[in-house]
Design an enzyme around this catalytic site. Structure first.
Site, PDB file in Angstrom:
ATOM      1  N   THR A  12       8.074  -9.874  37.324  1.00  0.00           N
ATOM      2  CA  THR A  12       8.020  -9.476  35.907  1.00  0.00           C
ATOM      3  C   THR A  12       9.389  -9.072  35.381  1.00  0.00           C
ATOM      4  O   THR A  12       9.748  -9.377  34.247  1.00  0.00           O
ATOM      5  CB  THR A  12       7.043  -8.295  35.737  1.00  0.00           C
ATOM      6  OG1 THR A  12       5.736  -8.764  36.025  1.00  0.00           O
ATOM      7  CG2 THR A  12       7.065  -7.743  34.336  1.00  0.00           C
ATOM      8  N   THR A  85       6.266  -7.022  41.454  1.00  0.00           N
ATOM      9  CA  THR A  85       5.648  -5.817  42.024  1.00  0.00           C
ATOM     10  C   THR A  85       4.395  -6.120  42.843  1.00  0.00           C
ATOM     11  O   THR A  85       4.024  -5.327  43.704  1.00  0.00           O
ATOM     12  CB  THR A  85       5.278  -4.807  40.906  1.00  0.00           C
ATOM     13  OG1 THR A  85       4.320  -5.422  40.037  1.00  0.00           O
ATOM     14  CG2 THR A  85       6.484  -4.356  40.131  1.00  0.00           C
TER      15      THR A  85
END
Ligand code: ASP
Length: 336
Positions: A12, A85
């Site tokens: 991200t 993540t």
């Protein structure tokens, strides 16, 4: 001034919106350009190793990251890896086994929101990571996220959306980063005795079976055709069912007889397993000599097995290596 290599792998932090959803498109140089303040405390170079959503991260990528660091180890004082993540905790644990006793810091970070947004955690996380990687007392593999420094084998993504996505499981934070200062809670670099060592093999044939009430033991027999080790995530401190369709004793015996590895763990995140508490766990563990993950995270258990099985097939050696503490991964030393 410290010389840091920032390795970009996607996630991200490096993503932009597209018609098909967020996807990693921002380059390593662009990432670094968003944190100009870091120039005050380090000189950073960049390496674009991958640009993938970490959903696609695999053991071959962990080997690629470790070998990129190995090739450049002497040229830098520290390393920062930008990563998605979702599987960051697996990568941090895998690197903890692939690169052991590193006196130089190897920091893994990412973000819940892309770095090119106005409101984002990405700039703080990247700046904190470069700051921590530039600190004289930092060493080994860590995750830096939301102001916390977590041992590489102890991280777990516990929140899908909030900035405080990662927790340190069954272990204290190594440090926090507040107001541009690193505050160490565990400052033990001086105790490092062995030189850095890089490993080059992993065996990905590790499966995970999460128990649910009524699960049939036949699923274990099915898995044995494809895997060399299985981790059974049981309930509470640990036990195995013995109802009619769930004869796990027999199914596990077949695994052990075939020279394969069976590890028990718990699906409860905190405080770990202890199979010797209840009859449903104690008897089967003793009879079959099962391994037990105790206070290790699932991410560490999975990657530790991949690392061990990449080095040996000998059951005694597998047991010895499994219970050896590496990068703070297992502390609960019951009589195994
Ligand atoms: N799907 C993304 C990834 O893991 C999520 C993130 O980076 O936060 O690559």
């Amino acid at each position: 001034m410290k010389h840091i290599l920032m390795i970009a792998t996607g996630g991200t932090i490096a993503s932009k919106s597209s018609e098909t959803g967020l996807k990693p498109l921002i380059t390593s140089d662009e990432l670094l350009s968003y944190v100009p303040d870091a120039r005050r405390f380090c000189q950073a170079d960049t390496l674009q190793l991958l640009n993938i959503d970490s959903t696609n991260m695999q053991p071959s990528h962990w080997l690629k990251i470790a070998s990129a660091i190995r090739e450049r180890y002497d040229a830098y004082d520290g390393f920062v890896i930008c990563h998605g993540t979702d599987t960051m905790a697996y990568t941090a644990a895998a690197l903890s086994y692939l690169i052991q006793n590193s006196p130089k810091p190897i920091v893994i970070t990412g973000a819940q929101r892309p770095i090119d947004l106005e409101i984002t955690d990405a700039k703080t996380n990247l700046t904190d990571s470069l700051r921590f990687a530039s600190h004289d007392h930092a060493h080994g593999i860590t995750i830096v996220f939301d102001g916390k420094v977590i041992a590489g084998t102890r991280g777990k993504k516990e929140r899908t959306k909030s900035y405080n996505a990662f927790s340190s499981i069954n272990f204290p934070y190594i440090a926090t980063i507040q107001d541009q200062h690193v505050i160490f809670y565990l400052d033990d670099k001086a105790l490092l005795a062995e030189p850095v060592f890089f490993y080059e093999n992993l065996n990905p044939r590790v499966a995970l079976l999460k128990l649910i009430p009524s699960m049939e033991a036949g699923v274990l027999s099915y898995l044995s055709g494809c895997y060399d080790a299985v981790i059974i995530e049981s309930f509470g401190v640990g036990g195995l069912p013995s109802y009619e369709s769930g004869d796990f004793h027999k199914a596990i015996e077949q695994w052990i007889d075939a020279g394969k590895t069976v590890v028990m763990t718990t699906q409860v995140t905190n405080e770990g397993s202890n199979m010797s508490v209840y009859e449903v766990g104690k008897t089967i563990k003793q009879e079959l000599g099962l391994l037990e993950a105790y206070d290790m995270t699932l991410e560490a258990t999975v990657t530790k097995l991949m690392w061990i099985l990449g080095q040996t097939k000998d059951p005694q050696e597998i047991r010895r290596m499994f219970y050896q503490t590496i990068n703070r991964d297992i502390l609960y030393t019951a009589k195994w």
